[in-house]
Design an enzyme around this catalytic site. Structure first.
Site, PDB file in Angstrom:
ATOM      1  N   THR A  14       0.818  -1.218   0.000  1.00 18.65           N
ATOM      2  CA  THR A  14       0.000   0.000   0.000  1.00 18.65           C
ATOM      3  C   THR A  14       0.848   1.263   0.000  1.00 18.65           C
ATOM      4  O   THR A  14       0.512   2.255  -0.650  1.00 18.65           O
ATOM      5  CB  THR A  14      -0.923  -0.027   1.247  1.00 18.65           C
ATOM      6  OG1 THR A  14      -1.895  -1.048   1.052  1.00 18.65           O
ATOM      7  CG2 THR A  14      -1.629   1.289   1.455  1.00 18.65           C
ATOM      8  N   THR A  86       1.537  -4.403   4.365  1.00 18.82           N
ATOM      9  CA  THR A  86       1.376  -4.745   5.778  1.00 18.82           C
ATOM     10  C   THR A  86       0.917  -6.189   5.991  1.00 18.82           C
ATOM     11  O   THR A  86       1.099  -6.759   7.060  1.00 18.82           O
ATOM     12  CB  THR A  86       0.319  -3.839   6.441  1.00 18.82           C
ATOM     13  OG1 THR A  86      -0.916  -3.988   5.724  1.00 18.82           O
ATOM     14  CG2 THR A  86       0.754  -2.392   6.450  1.00 18.82           C
ATOM     15  N   ASP A  87       0.315  -6.789   4.948  1.00 19.83           N
ATOM     16  CA  ASP A  87      -0.381  -8.063   5.155  1.00 19.83           C
ATOM     17  C   ASP A  87       0.487  -9.184   5.712  1.00 19.83           C
ATOM     18  O   ASP A  87       0.013 -10.008   6.494  1.00 19.83           O
ATOM     19  CB  ASP A  87      -1.034  -8.531   3.850  1.00 19.83           C
ATOM     20  CG  ASP A  87      -2.233  -7.687   3.466  1.00 19.83           C
ATOM     21  OD1 ASP A  87      -2.636  -6.840   4.292  1.00 19.83           O
ATOM     22  OD2 ASP A  87      -2.753  -7.858   2.361  1.00 19.83           O
TER      23      ASP A  87
END
Ligand code: GLU
Length: 338
Positions: A14, A86-87
């Site tokens: 992101t 971030t996942d």
């Protein structure tokens, strides 16, 4: 004054997205774009920026992360910052921690709010990561801190940090330990140092971890699990291709009684790690009796994953298998985690 040389390695995520014609966010930005968005960085450090990939962290591979660890090992700089999605940050940062042995800060950061939104957190997180990398306490304790994640002005140990929410801004936490430090104004305020012995001990035995891909299945056990997947793994191990299994077990290391013998059979075939589905925290070793208790499962040959969250246990197990370690060596490594 010579500024510290900080290498930024951008993977995607992101933090590196921009909108396409339809308004959907695509991973299009590179490391130079991330740096250009924060002009202040140039006053703090001699920034070197490299775009390693432009992929969402949900699609990163173990091969890519092993290659990244090797790259970090070879860099002649004073600090390294990896930017990514971030996942899977809780997994990638732990893998880097297991593989990278450096005396310089190695930091992973990311963003929850994309650059097209009001108040995106990417630029602030990158600035915070650079400040942390240049901080005297962090530099002096780089080895004791290991790889850390910097999110929202907090610094977390890679072995502990978890993504605990899919969308909100404060999506990261270390539920077992809390953060290691906070960034306040432009200072790092130390709070604690992580317990590093298990990671250091593991790394010594993972030196050959550049081996081939070793798929590890993660089986999260829920109420009344009938065990069909376990059965398939026992009966068709070769067709399925998994080389190890992490079982997200109940409580202190329990499985439903109806699958206890299957879990035992599985562990005779491939290394099978029991990990707390509660998200982390040490497992029991000698409290409960009965066929599906921790005492029985340990006797049956299950490897107990200690305090590691199942996702982190899976990362460690694949690294052990890549390094060609046998079941006994793998069990010894996991045992040190509690
Ligand atoms: N799923 C994407 C990734 O992990 C976007 C999520 C994010 O970066 O926050 O890269």
């Amino acid at each position: 004054m010579t500024l510290p040389r900080i290498q930024i390695l951008a993977l995607g995520g992101t933090i590196a997205t921009s909108p396409d014609a339809s308004g959907a966010m695509q991973m299009g930005l590179g490391a130079d774009d991330l740096v250009a968005a924060v002009p202040l960085l140039a006053t703090l450090a001699d920034i070197r920026a490299e775009t390693v990939s432009r992929v969402g962290s949900h699609s990163l591979s173990f091969d890519q992360m092993h290659a990244l660890a090797a790259k970090i090992m070879g860099l002649d700089v004073d600090g390294v910052i990896v930017t990514q999605g971030t996942d899977t940050l809780e997994e990638t940062s732990f893998l880097l921690d297991l593989l990278v042995e450096r005396d310089i800060p190695v930091i992973v950061t990311a963003a929850m709010r994309n650059p097209a939104l009001t108040s995106p957190d990417g630029p602030g997180n990158l600035l915070a990561a650079v400040r942390v990398a240049c901080d005297p306490w962090v530099k002096a304790h780089a080895r004791s801190l290991g790889v850390v994640a910097v999110m929202l002005d907090e610094i977390y140990a890679a072995a502990d940090v978890l993504k605990i929410h899919p969308t909100r801004l404060n999506a990261f936490a270390s539920p077992q330990t809390g953060p290691l430090a906070a960034l306040v104004e432009d200072r790092v305020v130390p709070l604690s140092l992580p317990v590093r012995a298990p990671v250091e001990a593991a790394r010594k035995r993972l030196t050959a971890a550049e081996g081939r891909e070793q798929p590890v299945a993660l089986l999260w056990l829920g109420l009344d699990e009938p065990g069909y997947i376990l059965e398939a793994m026992v009966d068709h191990r070769d067709q399925l291709g998994y080389r190890g299994v992490v079982v997200g077990a109940m409580g202190g290391g329990h499985v439903p009684e109806r699958v206890a013998s299957l879990v035992g059979q599985l562990s005779e075939i491939i290394p099978t790690v029991v990990s707390p589905r509660a998200g982390g925290g040490p497992l029991l070793r000698q409290t409960y009796g009965g066929p599906s208790s921790e005492i029985a499962l340990r006797k049956a040959g299950l490897i107990f994953g200690g305090r590691l969250n199942p996702l982190k246990a899976r990362v460690l197990l694949q690294a052990c298998l890549r390094a060609g370690l046998d079941r006994t060596a793998i069990a010894e490594i996991f045992e040190t985690f509690g």
